[in-house]
Design a protein around this motif. Structure first.
Motif, PDB file in Angstrom:
ATOM      1  N   TRP A 217     -16.249  22.774  -2.330  1.00 36.50           N
ATOM      2  CA  TRP A 217     -15.007  22.665  -3.330  1.00 36.50           C
ATOM      3  C   TRP A 217     -15.537  22.096  -4.632  1.00 36.50           C
ATOM      4  O   TRP A 217     -15.378  20.939  -5.102  1.00 36.50           O
ATOM      5  CB  TRP A 217     -13.903  21.873  -2.571  1.00 36.50           C
ATOM      6  N   ASN A 218     -16.612  22.676  -5.265  1.00 42.18           N
ATOM      7  CA  ASN A 218     -17.359  22.187  -6.417  1.00 42.18           C
ATOM      8  C   ASN A 218     -16.383  22.376  -7.779  1.00 42.18           C
ATOM      9  O   ASN A 218     -16.590  21.836  -8.983  1.00 42.18           O
ATOM     10  CB  ASN A 218     -18.622  22.890  -6.765  1.00 42.18           C
ATOM     11  N   ASP A 219     -14.864  22.612  -7.666  1.00 41.12           N
ATOM     12  CA  ASP A 219     -14.281  22.740  -8.744  1.00 41.12           C
ATOM     13  C   ASP A 219     -13.702  21.251  -9.121  1.00 41.12           C
ATOM     14  O   ASP A 219     -12.813  20.936  -9.967  1.00 41.12           O
ATOM     15  CB  ASP A 219     -12.934  23.675  -8.710  1.00 41.12           C
ATOM     16  N   LYS A 220     -13.889  20.248  -8.085  1.00 41.26           N
ATOM     17  CA  LYS A 220     -13.373  18.921  -8.277  1.00 41.26           C
ATOM     18  C   LYS A 220     -14.552  18.088  -8.310  1.00 41.26           C
ATOM     19  O   LYS A 220     -15.478  18.277  -8.436  1.00 41.26           O
ATOM     20  CB  LYS A 220     -12.608  18.503  -6.837  1.00 41.26           C
ATOM     21  N   ALA A 221     -14.180  16.790  -8.936  1.00 43.14           N
ATOM     22  CA  ALA A 221     -15.115  15.886  -9.330  1.00 43.14           C
ATOM     23  C   ALA A 221     -16.226  15.693  -8.105  1.00 43.14           C
ATOM     24  O   ALA A 221     -15.610  15.428  -6.911  1.00 43.14           O
ATOM     25  CB  ALA A 221     -14.531  14.572  -9.494  1.00 43.14           C
ATOM     26  N   PRO A 222     -17.490  15.777  -8.494  1.00 41.49           N
ATOM     27  CA  PRO A 222     -18.527  15.699  -7.225  1.00 41.49           C
ATOM     28  C   PRO A 222     -18.706  14.502  -6.736  1.00 41.49           C
ATOM     29  O   PRO A 222     -18.465  13.298  -7.356  1.00 41.49           O
ATOM     30  CB  PRO A 222     -19.746  15.987  -8.004  1.00 41.49           C
ATOM     31  N   PHE A 223     -18.779  14.408  -5.339  1.00 40.27           N
ATOM     32  CA  PHE A 223     -19.232  12.927  -4.820  1.00 40.27           C
ATOM     33  C   PHE A 223     -20.569  12.590  -4.947  1.00 40.27           C
ATOM     34  O   PHE A 223     -20.839  11.272  -5.043  1.00 40.27           O
ATOM     35  CB  PHE A 223     -19.080  13.062  -3.133  1.00 40.27           C
ATOM     36  N   LEU A 224     -21.547  13.564  -5.122  1.00 44.88           N
ATOM     37  CA  LEU A 224     -23.004  13.088  -5.122  1.00 44.88           C
ATOM     38  C   LEU A 224     -23.465  13.581  -6.440  1.00 44.88           C
ATOM     39  O   LEU A 224     -23.068  14.584  -7.334  1.00 44.88           O
ATOM     40  CB  LEU A 224     -23.620  13.969  -3.911  1.00 44.88           C
ATOM     41  N   PRO A 225     -24.720  12.940  -6.845  1.00 46.24           N
ATOM     42  CA  PRO A 225     -25.285  13.216  -8.431  1.00 46.24           C
ATOM     43  C   PRO A 225     -25.978  14.569  -8.208  1.00 46.24           C
ATOM     44  O   PRO A 225     -26.300  15.035  -6.661  1.00 46.24           O
ATOM     45  CB  PRO A 225     -26.321  12.073  -8.381  1.00 46.24           C
ATOM     46  N   PHE A 226     -25.862  15.251  -9.248  1.00 49.27           N
ATOM     47  CA  PHE A 226     -26.485  16.647  -9.022  1.00 49.27           C
ATOM     48  C   PHE A 226     -28.057  16.909  -9.137  1.00 49.27           C
ATOM     49  O   PHE A 226     -28.769  17.695  -8.929  1.00 49.27           O
ATOM     50  CB  PHE A 226     -26.150  17.584 -10.071  1.00 49.27           C
ATOM     51  N   ASP A 227     -28.619  15.540  -9.610  1.00 51.77           N
ATOM     52  CA  ASP A 227     -30.073  15.462  -9.585  1.00 51.77           C
ATOM     53  C   ASP A 227     -30.485  15.098  -8.099  1.00 51.77           C
ATOM     54  O   ASP A 227     -30.149  14.257  -7.512  1.00 51.77           O
ATOM     55  CB  ASP A 227     -30.442  14.089 -10.403  1.00 51.77           C
ATOM     56  N   SER A 228     -31.385  16.092  -7.832  1.00 52.83           N
ATOM     57  CA  SER A 228     -32.125  16.175  -6.515  1.00 52.83           C
ATOM     58  C   SER A 228     -32.682  14.894  -6.174  1.00 52.83           C
ATOM     59  O   SER A 228     -32.810  14.527  -4.951  1.00 52.83           O
ATOM     60  CB  SER A 228     -33.028  17.483  -6.237  1.00 52.83           C
ATOM     61  N   TYR A 229     -33.557  14.223  -7.089  1.00 54.12           N
ATOM     62  CA  TYR A 229     -33.999  13.005  -6.743  1.00 54.12           C
ATOM     63  C   TYR A 229     -33.344  11.977  -6.608  1.00 54.12           C
ATOM     64  O   TYR A 229     -33.299  11.098  -5.370  1.00 54.12           O
ATOM     65  CB  TYR A 229     -34.996  12.763  -8.000  1.00 54.12           C
ATOM     66  N   LEU A 230     -32.033  11.980  -7.261  1.00 50.82           N
ATOM     67  CA  LEU A 230     -31.054  10.799  -6.991  1.00 50.82           C
ATOM     68  C   LEU A 230     -30.485  10.994  -5.701  1.00 50.82           C
ATOM     69  O   LEU A 230     -30.231  10.201  -5.016  1.00 50.82           O
ATOM     70  CB  LEU A 230     -30.087  10.833  -8.070  1.00 50.82           C
TER      71      LEU A 230
END
Ligand SMILES: N[C@@H](CCC(=O)N[C@@H](CS)C(=O)NCC(=O)O)C(=O)O
Length: 79
Positions: free
Chosen positions: A62-75
């Motif tokens: 459900w990526n059309d809504k605000a993400p829970f997690l940062p997109f940066d894999s390291y973060l």
């Protein structure tokens, strides 16, 4: 609770089934035969278990809504 909060945050309608952990249902034993634990998210007939992995799954599907997690894999790896 973790999954229910994630589903609510994304505005996803779902069916909730209670589970008696002293008398596990055939459904739980079928969808999580190794660990036999809750919660299990069933989406499109396929199970996702372990609440953190299921939350990540919800976030990605459900990526059309605000993400829970940062997109940066390291973060993400840092938690
Ligand atoms: N790390 C797992 C833990 C799952 C877990 O321990 N679930 C408990 C209930 S909160 C359970 O199903 N216990 C039944 C058992 O161990 O037989 C997650 O976050 O999903």
């Amino acid at each position: 609770m973790r999954l229910r909060i994630a589903l609510a945050e994304k505005g996803i309608e779902y069916e909730y089934k209670d589970e008696d952990l002293w008398n596990k249902s055939p459904l739980l034993l079928q969808i999580n035969p190794v660990h036999k634990k809750i919660p299990v998210l069933i989406h499109n007939g396929k199970p996702a278990y372990d609440s953190l992995i299921a939350v990540q799954y919800i976030d990605e599907v459900w990526n059309d809504k605000a993400p829970f997690l940062p997109f940066d894999s390291y973060l993400t790896a840092q938690g």
